[in-house]
Design an enzyme around this catalytic site. Structure first.
Site, PDB file in Angstrom:
ATOM      1  N   TYR A  54       8.503   1.133  38.434  1.00 34.40           N
ATOM      2  CA  TYR A  54       7.757   2.002  39.350  1.00 34.40           C
ATOM      3  C   TYR A  54       8.644   3.092  39.951  1.00 34.40           C
ATOM      4  O   TYR A  54       8.150   4.184  40.276  1.00 34.40           O
ATOM      5  CB  TYR A  54       7.035   1.171  40.427  1.00 34.40           C
ATOM      6  CG  TYR A  54       5.795   0.518  39.851  1.00 34.40           C
ATOM      7  CD1 TYR A  54       4.645   1.272  39.624  1.00 34.40           C
ATOM      8  CD2 TYR A  54       5.782  -0.819  39.477  1.00 34.40           C
ATOM      9  CE1 TYR A  54       3.510   0.698  39.054  1.00 34.40           C
ATOM     10  CE2 TYR A  54       4.654  -1.400  38.908  1.00 34.40           C
ATOM     11  CZ  TYR A  54       3.519  -0.630  38.709  1.00 34.40           C
ATOM     12  OH  TYR A  54       2.402  -1.190  38.135  1.00 34.40           O
ATOM     13  N   ASN A  88      -5.877   6.650  39.709  1.00 34.58           N
ATOM     14  CA  ASN A  88      -4.479   7.050  39.558  1.00 34.58           C
ATOM     15  C   ASN A  88      -3.658   6.670  40.781  1.00 34.58           C
ATOM     16  O   ASN A  88      -4.140   6.741  41.908  1.00 34.58           O
ATOM     17  CB  ASN A  88      -4.383   8.567  39.338  1.00 34.58           C
ATOM     18  CG  ASN A  88      -5.058   8.981  38.047  1.00 34.58           C
ATOM     19  OD1 ASN A  88      -5.373   8.117  37.222  1.00 34.58           O
ATOM     20  ND2 ASN A  88      -5.305  10.256  37.874  1.00 34.58           N
ATOM     21  N   VAL A  89      -2.414   6.324  40.516  1.00 31.14           N
ATOM     22  CA  VAL A  89      -1.508   5.982  41.617  1.00 31.14           C
ATOM     23  C   VAL A  89      -0.627   7.175  41.991  1.00 31.14           C
ATOM     24  O   VAL A  89       0.150   7.098  42.935  1.00 31.14           O
ATOM     25  CB  VAL A  89      -0.658   4.732  41.280  1.00 31.14           C
ATOM     26  CG1 VAL A  89      -1.560   3.504  41.134  1.00 31.14           C
ATOM     27  CG2 VAL A  89       0.168   4.925  40.021  1.00 31.14           C
ATOM     28  N   ASP A  90      -0.769   8.289  41.254  1.00 27.62           N
ATOM     29  CA  ASP A  90      -0.002   9.489  41.631  1.00 27.62           C
ATOM     30  C   ASP A  90      -0.700  10.213  42.787  1.00 27.62           C
ATOM     31  O   ASP A  90      -1.827   9.879  43.162  1.00 27.62           O
ATOM     32  CB  ASP A  90       0.194  10.414  40.412  1.00 27.62           C
ATOM     33  CG  ASP A  90      -1.115  11.027  39.910  1.00 27.62           C
ATOM     34  OD1 ASP A  90      -1.816  11.673  40.720  1.00 27.62           O
ATOM     35  OD2 ASP A  90      -1.435  10.875  38.715  1.00 27.62           O
ATOM     36  N   HIS A 105      -6.465   1.925  42.948  1.00 28.79           N
ATOM     37  CA  HIS A 105      -5.389   1.076  42.428  1.00 28.79           C
ATOM     38  C   HIS A 105      -4.071   1.264  43.170  1.00 28.79           C
ATOM     39  O   HIS A 105      -3.013   0.968  42.632  1.00 28.79           O
ATOM     40  CB  HIS A 105      -5.208   1.319  40.926  1.00 28.79           C
ATOM     41  CG  HIS A 105      -6.382   0.843  40.116  1.00 28.79           C
ATOM     42  ND1 HIS A 105      -6.648   1.279  38.833  1.00 28.79           N
ATOM     43  CD2 HIS A 105      -7.367  -0.040  40.422  1.00 28.79           C
ATOM     44  CE1 HIS A 105      -7.739   0.681  38.389  1.00 28.79           C
ATOM     45  NE2 HIS A 105      -8.207  -0.113  39.333  1.00 28.79           N
ATOM     46  N   THR A 172     -10.839   9.015  32.375  1.00 30.64           N
ATOM     47  CA  THR A 172     -10.787   7.555  32.356  1.00 30.64           C
ATOM     48  C   THR A 172     -11.520   7.013  31.136  1.00 30.64           C
ATOM     49  O   THR A 172     -12.602   7.476  30.793  1.00 30.64           O
ATOM     50  CB  THR A 172     -11.363   6.936  33.654  1.00 30.64           C
ATOM     51  OG1 THR A 172     -11.391   5.515  33.494  1.00 30.64           O
ATOM     52  CG2 THR A 172     -12.754   7.439  34.008  1.00 30.64           C
TER      53      THR A 172
HETATM   54  P1  OAD Z   1      -6.709   5.308  30.158  1.00 31.73           P
HETATM   55  O1  OAD Z   1      -5.340   5.583  29.615  1.00 31.73           O
HETATM   56  O2  OAD Z   1      -7.364   4.026  29.803  1.00 31.73           O
HETATM   57  O3  OAD Z   1      -7.701   6.459  29.698  1.00 31.73           O
HETATM   58  C1  OAD Z   1      -7.345   7.808  29.781  1.00 31.73           C
HETATM   59  C2  OAD Z   1      -8.539   8.652  29.384  1.00 31.73           C
HETATM   60  O4  OAD Z   1      -8.183  10.007  29.619  1.00 31.73           O
HETATM   61  C3  OAD Z   1      -8.948   8.510  27.914  1.00 31.73           C
HETATM   62  O5  OAD Z   1     -10.365   8.432  27.814  1.00 31.73           O
HETATM   63  C4  OAD Z   1      -8.443   9.829  27.313  1.00 31.73           C
HETATM   64  O6  OAD Z   1      -9.251  10.287  26.221  1.00 31.73           O
HETATM   65  C5  OAD Z   1      -8.588  10.766  28.496  1.00 31.73           C
HETATM   66  N1  OAD Z   1      -7.759  11.983  28.459  1.00 31.73           N
HETATM   67  C6  OAD Z   1      -6.577  12.204  27.830  1.00 31.73           C
HETATM   68  N2  OAD Z   1      -6.151  13.448  28.060  1.00 31.73           N
HETATM   69  C7  OAD Z   1      -7.070  14.045  28.870  1.00 31.73           C
HETATM   70  C8  OAD Z   1      -7.204  15.339  29.465  1.00 31.73           C
HETATM   71  N3  OAD Z   1      -6.275  16.297  29.297  1.00 31.73           N
HETATM   72  N4  OAD Z   1      -8.300  15.585  30.234  1.00 31.73           N
HETATM   73  C9  OAD Z   1      -9.249  14.635  30.425  1.00 31.73           C
HETATM   74  N5  OAD Z   1      -9.171  13.412  29.883  1.00 31.73           N
HETATM   75  C10 OAD Z   1      -8.108  13.110  29.119  1.00 31.73           C
HETATM   76  O7  OAD Z   1      -6.605   5.499  31.751  1.00 31.73           O
HETATM   77  P2  OAD Z   1      -7.528   4.921  32.925  1.00 31.73           P
HETATM   78  O8  OAD Z   1      -8.948   4.822  32.498  1.00 31.73           O
HETATM   79  O9  OAD Z   1      -7.193   5.715  34.125  1.00 31.73           O
HETATM   80  O10 OAD Z   1      -4.509   0.358  36.274  1.00 31.73           O
HETATM   81  O11 OAD Z   1      -6.932   3.483  33.091  1.00 31.73           O
HETATM   82  C11 OAD Z   1      -7.479   2.648  34.057  1.00 31.73           C
HETATM   83  C12 OAD Z   1      -6.442   1.730  34.665  1.00 31.73           C
HETATM   84  O12 OAD Z   1      -5.788   0.969  33.660  1.00 31.73           O
HETATM   85  C13 OAD Z   1      -5.323   2.427  35.373  1.00 31.73           C
HETATM   86  O13 OAD Z   1      -5.632   2.777  36.713  1.00 31.73           O
HETATM   87  C14 OAD Z   1      -4.222   1.412  35.352  1.00 31.73           C
HETATM   88  C15 OAD Z   1      -4.373   1.015  33.902  1.00 31.73           C
HETATM   89  O14 OAD Z   1      -3.760  -0.067  33.446  1.00 31.73           O
HETATM   90  C16 OAD Z   1      -3.520  -0.184  37.001  1.00 31.73           C
HETATM   91  O15 OAD Z   1      -2.361   0.181  36.962  1.00 31.73           O
HETATM   92  C17 OAD Z   1      -3.994  -1.303  37.884  1.00 31.73           C
END
Ligand code: OAD
Length: 231
Positions: A54, A88-90, A105, A172
């Protein structure tokens, strides 16, 4: 009165700022399996590895800059009552100027006691180290909601979504619950948009328009339509 515009954002909105998403091709997150760095079990077994992981994420965040998607959401506050619910955690939404941000998160910029969950502190700089303690002497951990932990902000988030006139989902993959289930709290009349360059699995949602674009491109274009049609 301004209409309520609720945003559900995930890692993809920060991709154009140089921060990696979670579910890339190799199934690893910055070379680590998620179980090795983002679970209470990992913290118990190897806290120094978790702290270092982290610390690196925090360093990357501090060096990154918000992108056009973050700035667009901040600009929309002139026209709508905007609430950002982010996985997002940022802190890029805040640094772009969004004023109502709910972190489902947790936040990289904060630490908390590993025992007393309400003792939360700002981290100055990049580092949280083994031996850093809270005012009651317990070790500090990153203020992140790990896999297997409860998501304390899910209820206020669900209430915001239930009350939304417009819902924007972006960046997401909708694979992690309970966050992914928030979409289902929106009313039928709520106007919904999903912006993602890849196909995201989402079914049975009324009034939904899917925009297959990057957030940095799709959101500024959508902003003008939202202002013209709904503000
Ligand atoms: P993911 O990595 O699962 O999904 C990212 C999404 O962003 C995908 O659908 C990509 O297609 C899309 N993407 C990529 N580039 C992009 C762009 N330039 N513009 C728009 N979309 C784009 O991430 P999350 O759904 O955020 O949890 O993941 C959910 C959680 O899983 C996170 O908060 C984290 C993780 O493990 C914890 O840390 C508890």
């Amino acid at each position: 009165m301004k209409k309520k515009l609720v945003v559900l954002s995930g890692a993809g909105i920060s991709a154009e700022s140089g921060l990696k998403t979670f579910r890339g091709g190799d199934g690893l997150w910055e070379n680590h399996r998620v179980e090795d760095v983002a679970t209470p079990e990992a913290w118990k077994a190897s806290p120094k590895l978790v702290l270092e992981f982290y610390n690196q994420r925090r360093k990357q965040m501090n060096q990154a800059q918000p992108n056009a998607a973050h700035f667009t959401l901040a600009e929309l506050e002139s026209y709508f009552d905007v609430h950002v619910i982010t996985q997002n955690v940022d802190n890029l939404h805040e640094r772009a100027g969004s004023s109502q941000v709910l972190h489902l998160h947790g936040e990289l910029s904060k630490s908390r006691s590993e025992i007393f969950a309400d003792l939360i502190y700002e981290i100055e700089g990049d580092q949280l180290n083994w031996g850093d303690t809270c005012e009651r002497g317990t070790q500090l951990r990153p203020n992140i909601v790990w896999f297997g932990e409860l998501v304390p902000m899910i209820e206020p988030a669900a209430e915001l979504v239930a009350d939304a006139d417009i819902l924007l989902i972006t960046g997401t993959s909708l694979q992690v619950y309970p966050a992914a289930g928030l979409v289902r709290f929106a009313s039928e009349e709520c106007v919904k948009f999903l912006i993602d360059p890849e196909g995201v699995e989402i079914y049975g949602i009324s009034n939904l328009t899917i925009i297959n674009k990057r957030a940095g491109e799709g959101l500024p274009a959508l902003k003008n339509i939202l202002i013209e049609k709904y503000a």
